[in-house]
Design a protein around this motif. Structure first.
Motif, mmCIF file in Angstrom:
data_model
loop_
_atom_site.group_PDB
_atom_site.id
_atom_site.type_symbol
_atom_site.label_atom_id
_atom_site.label_comp_id
_atom_site.label_asym_id
_atom_site.label_seq_id
_atom_site.Cartn_x
_atom_site.Cartn_y
_atom_site.Cartn_z
ATOM 1 N N MET A 87 0.846 -1.183 0.000
ATOM 2 C CA MET A 87 0.000 0.000 0.000
ATOM 3 C C MET A 87 0.893 1.248 0.000
ATOM 4 O O MET A 87 1.707 1.413 0.913
ATOM 5 N N LEU A 88 0.729 2.093 -1.004
ATOM 6 C CA LEU A 88 1.458 3.344 -1.079
ATOM 7 C C LEU A 88 0.639 4.408 -0.364
ATOM 8 O O LEU A 88 -0.412 4.842 -0.856
ATOM 9 N N ALA A 89 1.091 4.813 0.815
ATOM 10 C CA ALA A 89 0.314 5.754 1.622
ATOM 11 C C ALA A 89 1.160 6.287 2.757
ATOM 12 O O ALA A 89 2.122 5.645 3.195
ATOM 13 N N ASP A 90 0.802 7.470 3.251
ATOM 14 C CA ASP A 90 1.346 7.957 4.512
ATOM 15 C C ASP A 90 0.656 7.215 5.646
ATOM 16 O O ASP A 90 -0.568 7.042 5.632
ATOM 17 N N ILE A 91 1.421 6.777 6.633
ATOM 18 C CA ILE A 91 0.848 6.048 7.749
ATOM 19 C C ILE A 91 -0.236 6.863 8.445
ATOM 20 O O ILE A 91 -1.304 6.342 8.796
ATOM 21 N N GLU A 92 0.030 8.149 8.627
ATOM 22 C CA GLU A 92 -0.884 8.989 9.389
ATOM 23 C C GLU A 92 -2.279 9.039 8.782
ATOM 24 O O GLU A 92 -3.270 9.195 9.510
ATOM 25 N N ASP A 93 -2.376 8.904 7.459
ATOM 26 C CA ASP A 93 -3.660 9.012 6.769
ATOM 27 C C ASP A 93 -4.274 7.658 6.436
ATOM 28 O O ASP A 93 -5.367 7.597 5.863
ATOM 29 N N LEU A 94 -3.605 6.597 6.770
ATOM 30 C CA LEU A 94 -4.036 5.268 6.343
ATOM 31 C C LEU A 94 -5.358 4.867 6.993
ATOM 32 O O LEU A 94 -5.530 4.975 8.207
ATOM 33 N N ASP A 95 -6.280 4.391 6.183
ATOM 34 C CA ASP A 95 -7.546 3.842 6.689
ATOM 35 C C ASP A 95 -8.037 2.806 5.687
ATOM 36 O O ASP A 95 -8.732 3.132 4.725
ATOM 37 N N LEU A 96 -7.653 1.553 5.920
ATOM 38 C CA LEU A 96 -7.957 0.479 4.979
ATOM 39 C C LEU A 96 -9.353 -0.091 5.156
ATOM 40 O O LEU A 96 -9.811 -0.885 4.335
ATOM 41 N N GLY A 97 -10.032 0.280 6.247
ATOM 42 C CA GLY A 97 -11.371 -0.238 6.479
ATOM 43 C C GLY A 97 -11.403 -1.689 6.898
ATOM 44 O O GLY A 97 -12.440 -2.348 6.798
#
Length: 227
Positions: A87-97
């Motif tokens: 997953m390419l993402a910033d940890i702080e904004d991550l919300d995979l559900g």
């Protein structure tokens, strides 16, 4: 977010947006992180690895039978990972559900020198850990945090680490680290913050987590659960 702190420096190869050398971290081996997970999470479980880099821990977890989702904000880092969901993402904004048996916040990410960022990291852990699951957090050893001095800092996989300079300022340490291989050298400067037991407990509580136990005598690794 791909490194524990903001890195700046020099050396060959691509660098991430926060300054980490992709090639340096690609060459570094795992350091027992997967075995720490295995001590508390049954084989076959799901692991969300936050700040995976190029997969040095990811691949060790896969070898032990875990289903890993590796998160990093560097496509160059993630390109080296095999056998895991990425997953390419910033940890702080991550919300995979969805949630996982274990969430791994390694590489001393918790020592990031900004309370708001640390809170966002722990909130991401809280969002993704399943009921009955574990959040495993690695920090810098507070007992030796200010003992760091210039000089040799160890060798791994043929790469020598040398601390060129250290400046301690309040709860912060500003460090310049040189890493040398036979064919390349890298210099990285970064800042980290002391996180003691009380501060970690408070940060966990603010995130809806609680400390369950320490996983090693130096108290570098903590296991947190839903509060």
């Amino acid at each position: 977010m791909g490194s524990s702190i903001r890195f700046t420096g020099t050396g060959p190869g691509a660098r991430t947006q926060d300054g980490c050398s992709v090639e340096l971290y690609r060459r570094l081996p795992a350091d027992g992180e997967a075995e720490t997970v295995a001590a508390v999470v049954p084989a076959g479980g799901t692991v969300l690895e936050l700040g995976s880099g190029p997969g040095r821990v990811t691949h060790a977890l896969i070898a032990l039978g875990y289903a890993v989702t590796a998160v990093d904000n560097s496509a160059e880092m993630l390109a080296h990972i095999r056998g895991a969901e990425t997953m390419l993402a910033d940890i702080e904004d991550l919300d995979l559900g969805r949630t996982f048996d274990a969430v791994l916040l390694a590489s001393t990410l918790i020592n990031f020198p900004e309370a708001r960022t640390r809170a966002a990291l722990l909130a991401a852990c809280r969002r993704h850990v399943a009921p009955g699951g574990a959040v495993l957090i690695e920090r810098r050893n507070p007992a030796t945090f200010f003992a760091l001095q210039p000089g040799p800092a160890g060798e791994e996989a043929g790469i020598r680490h040398i601390i060129d300079s250290v400046r301690h300022e309040g709860r912060l340490s500003h460090i310049t680290l040189r890493s040398e291989a036979a064919d390349a050298a890298w210099t990285q400067s970064y800042t980290c913050e002391l996180i003691d037991d009380a501060q970690l407990a408070e940060a966990l509580a603010d995130a809806g987590l609680r400390l369950d136990r320490w996983l090693d005598p130096p108290r570098r690794w903590s296991l947190a659960v839903l509060a």
